[in-house]
Motif scaffolding. Structure first.
Motif, PDB file in Angstrom:
ATOM      1  N   UNK A  31      -4.042 -20.434  20.621  1.00 36.17           N
ATOM      2  CA  UNK A  31      -3.408 -19.942  21.844  1.00 36.17           C
ATOM      3  C   UNK A  31      -3.199 -18.442  21.710  1.00 36.17           C
ATOM      4  N   UNK A  32      -3.299 -17.744  22.837  1.00 38.14           N
ATOM      5  CA  UNK A  32      -2.995 -16.318  22.905  1.00 38.14           C
ATOM      6  C   UNK A  32      -1.625 -16.190  23.543  1.00 38.14           C
ATOM      7  N   UNK A  33      -0.698 -15.557  22.852  1.00 38.24           N
ATOM      8  CA  UNK A  33       0.709 -15.611  23.239  1.00 38.24           C
ATOM      9  C   UNK A  33       1.365 -14.235  23.101  1.00 38.24           C
ATOM     10  N   UNK A  34       2.624 -14.171  23.543  1.00 38.02           N
ATOM     11  CA  UNK A  34       3.412 -12.963  23.364  1.00 38.02           C
ATOM     12  C   UNK A  34       4.834 -13.334  23.002  1.00 38.02           C
ATOM     13  N   UNK A  35       5.497 -12.475  22.245  1.00 36.41           N
ATOM     14  CA  UNK A  35       6.886 -12.745  21.892  1.00 36.41           C
ATOM     15  C   UNK A  35       7.823 -12.194  22.979  1.00 36.41           C
ATOM     16  N   UNK A  36       9.130 -12.462  22.908  1.00 30.95           N
ATOM     17  CA  UNK A  36      10.041 -12.023  23.965  1.00 30.95           C
ATOM     18  C   UNK A  36      10.135 -10.506  24.123  1.00 30.95           C
ATOM     19  N   UNK A  37       9.712  -9.744  23.104  1.00 33.29           N
ATOM     20  CA  UNK A  37       9.777  -8.286  23.194  1.00 33.29           C
ATOM     21  C   UNK A  37       8.431  -7.670  23.607  1.00 33.29           C
ATOM     22  N   UNK A  38       7.463  -8.534  23.953  1.00 34.84           N
ATOM     23  CA  UNK A  38       6.218  -8.054  24.523  1.00 34.84           C
ATOM     24  C   UNK A  38       5.069  -7.875  23.560  1.00 34.84           C
ATOM     25  N   UNK A  39       5.236  -8.218  22.291  1.00 32.07           N
ATOM     26  CA  UNK A  39       4.146  -8.086  21.323  1.00 32.07           C
ATOM     27  C   UNK A  39       3.218  -9.294  21.423  1.00 32.07           C
ATOM     28  N   UNK A  40       1.936  -9.044  21.734  1.00 34.97           N
ATOM     29  CA  UNK A  40       0.952 -10.122  21.858  1.00 34.97           C
ATOM     30  C   UNK A  40       0.373 -10.464  20.486  1.00 34.97           C
ATOM     31  N   UNK A  41       0.036 -11.743  20.301  1.00 36.59           N
ATOM     32  CA  UNK A  41      -0.598 -12.187  19.066  1.00 36.59           C
ATOM     33  C   UNK A  41      -1.240 -13.543  19.320  1.00 36.59           C
ATOM     34  N   UNK A  90      -5.862  -5.078  19.368  1.00 41.40           N
ATOM     35  CA  UNK A  90      -6.345  -5.995  18.339  1.00 41.40           C
ATOM     36  C   UNK A  90      -5.371  -7.157  18.253  1.00 41.40           C
ATOM     37  N   UNK A  91      -5.863  -8.345  18.545  1.00 45.98           N
ATOM     38  CA  UNK A  91      -5.032  -9.550  18.503  1.00 45.98           C
ATOM     39  C   UNK A  91      -5.014 -10.108  17.084  1.00 45.98           C
ATOM     40  N   UNK A  92      -3.822 -10.188  16.509  1.00 42.39           N
ATOM     41  CA  UNK A  92      -3.629 -10.708  15.158  1.00 42.39           C
ATOM     42  C   UNK A  92      -3.251 -12.180  15.270  1.00 42.39           C
ATOM     43  N   UNK A  93      -4.004 -13.048  14.593  1.00 42.43           N
ATOM     44  CA  UNK A  93      -3.748 -14.486  14.625  1.00 42.43           C
ATOM     45  C   UNK A  93      -3.026 -14.940  13.367  1.00 42.43           C
ATOM     46  N   UNK A  94      -1.974 -15.738  13.591  1.00 42.79           N
ATOM     47  CA  UNK A  94      -1.250 -16.362  12.485  1.00 42.79           C
ATOM     48  C   UNK A  94      -1.482 -17.869  12.537  1.00 42.79           C
ATOM     49  N   UNK A  95      -1.726 -18.460  11.382  1.00 43.09           N
ATOM     50  CA  UNK A  95      -1.993 -19.892  11.308  1.00 43.09           C
ATOM     51  C   UNK A  95      -0.706 -20.699  11.411  1.00 43.09           C
ATOM     52  N   UNK A  96      -0.831 -21.880  12.008  1.00 45.87           N
ATOM     53  CA  UNK A  96       0.298 -22.803  12.153  1.00 45.87           C
ATOM     54  C   UNK A  96      -0.174 -24.212  11.817  1.00 45.87           C
ATOM     55  N   UNK A  97       0.799 -25.099  11.576  1.00 46.80           N
ATOM     56  CA  UNK A  97       0.451 -26.497  11.296  1.00 46.80           C
ATOM     57  C   UNK A  97      -0.040 -27.221  12.547  1.00 46.80           C
ATOM     58  N   UNK A  98       0.515 -26.842  13.696  1.00 44.87           N
ATOM     59  CA  UNK A  98       0.192 -27.524  14.948  1.00 44.87           C
ATOM     60  C   UNK A  98       0.371 -26.516  16.080  1.00 44.87           C
TER      61      UNK A  98
END
Length: 265
Positions: free
Chosen positions: A237-247, A201-209
């Motif tokens: 965008x679909x992304x991942x953090x440096x520890x491998x968690x996708x969001x 399940x991809x969790x999306x967080x809102x951003x200004x840009x």
């Protein structure tokens, strides 16, 4: 605050081996600040945006080797009854129901295809204090290689109605509670789910840009899997953090095109 309707996304957290690294990364990319770690609850640490609770991070339990991942929690009025429906419909209850002090009762589960999610019966902790604004949760979608299993399972466990995109070959459905769409379901495509990655399940967080956020993310060692790209719901965008968690990241103010037509599934 009234209890959220059954099946509504209400919270998100993630487990990180490097908690301080996660704080630095999400602090920069999403502007989060962090509260004190609660040693009584395994150093569970809440994240805040504009002083409002938006998520949490936690180190793994001693001896655990789990991959870092975001977990979305769905609201329940009775975690025990929800756990029973999960089992009855081919899912797995991994943990719980477990009472967490007076905060609430949690369940960690998997659908029949192995997609992990949480269930939360609110006590003192009711969930997100801010949503659909920069720095906060805005959307989630189930990205799965076994969409038929998801479509049978989730509406049996939660009171979901199901709609699908009309026409075309794109297999995308929306689970809704009453008239409110609460969760998307996408049949996995390589662009959004690399061959080596599990359904999730991809969790999306809102951003200004979205473009600025992606630039910060890559400088911090994150990975871009898709985008940024425009859509009727926002630039994402679909992304991942440096520890491998996708969001996911999404700029809700930058909407391009007309929303697609839907029909009852």
């Amino acid at each position: 605050m009234a209890a959220l309707p059954e099946g509504t996304p209400c919270w998100a957290d993630a487990m990180f081996t490097d908690l301080e690294g996660a704080k630095a990364f999400y602090g920069d990319v999403l502007g989060w600040t962090f509260g004190e770690s609660s040693s009584e609850y395994g150093n569970y640490t809440q994240a805040y945006s504009d002083g409002k609770a938006v998520a949490a991070i936690v180190p793994p339990m001693p001896g655990a080797q789990a991959q870092s991942a975001w977990c979305l929690y769905l609201a329940s009025s009775d975690a025990g009854a929800t756990a029973a429906r999960i089992r009855a419909n081919g899912g797995e209850v991994v943990m719980g129901p477990m009472q967490v002090g007076d905060f609430g009762t949690m369940v960690i589960a998997k659908d029949p295809a192995g997609v992990a999610f949480g269930v939360w019966q609110a006590g003192r902790h009711e969930g997100f204090e801010k949503q659909s604004a920069p720095g906060a949760y805005s959307w989630a979608e189930l990205v799965t290689r076994e969409p038929a299993k998801a479509d049978a399972f989730f509406p049996a466990v939660f009171p979901y109605g199901v709609r699908k995109m009309a026409g075309g070959d794109f297999d995308y459905r929306m689970y809704q509670v009453g008239e409110q769409v609460v969760l998307g379901r996408m049949a996995a495509e390589d662009e959004f789910l690399p061959a080596e990655a599990p359904s999730y399940i991809s969790v999306y967080f809102a951003v200004d840009d979205a473009d600025v956020a992606v630039e910060k993310l890559t400088k911090r060692g994150g990975t871009v899997y898709a985008g940024p790209m425009d859509s009727p719901d926002g630039r994402f965008a679909v992304v991942g953090d440096p520890q491998g968690a996708a969001f996911g990241l999404i700029d809700l103010a930058r909407r391009v095109g007309e929303p697609p037509e839907t029909e009852e599934a």
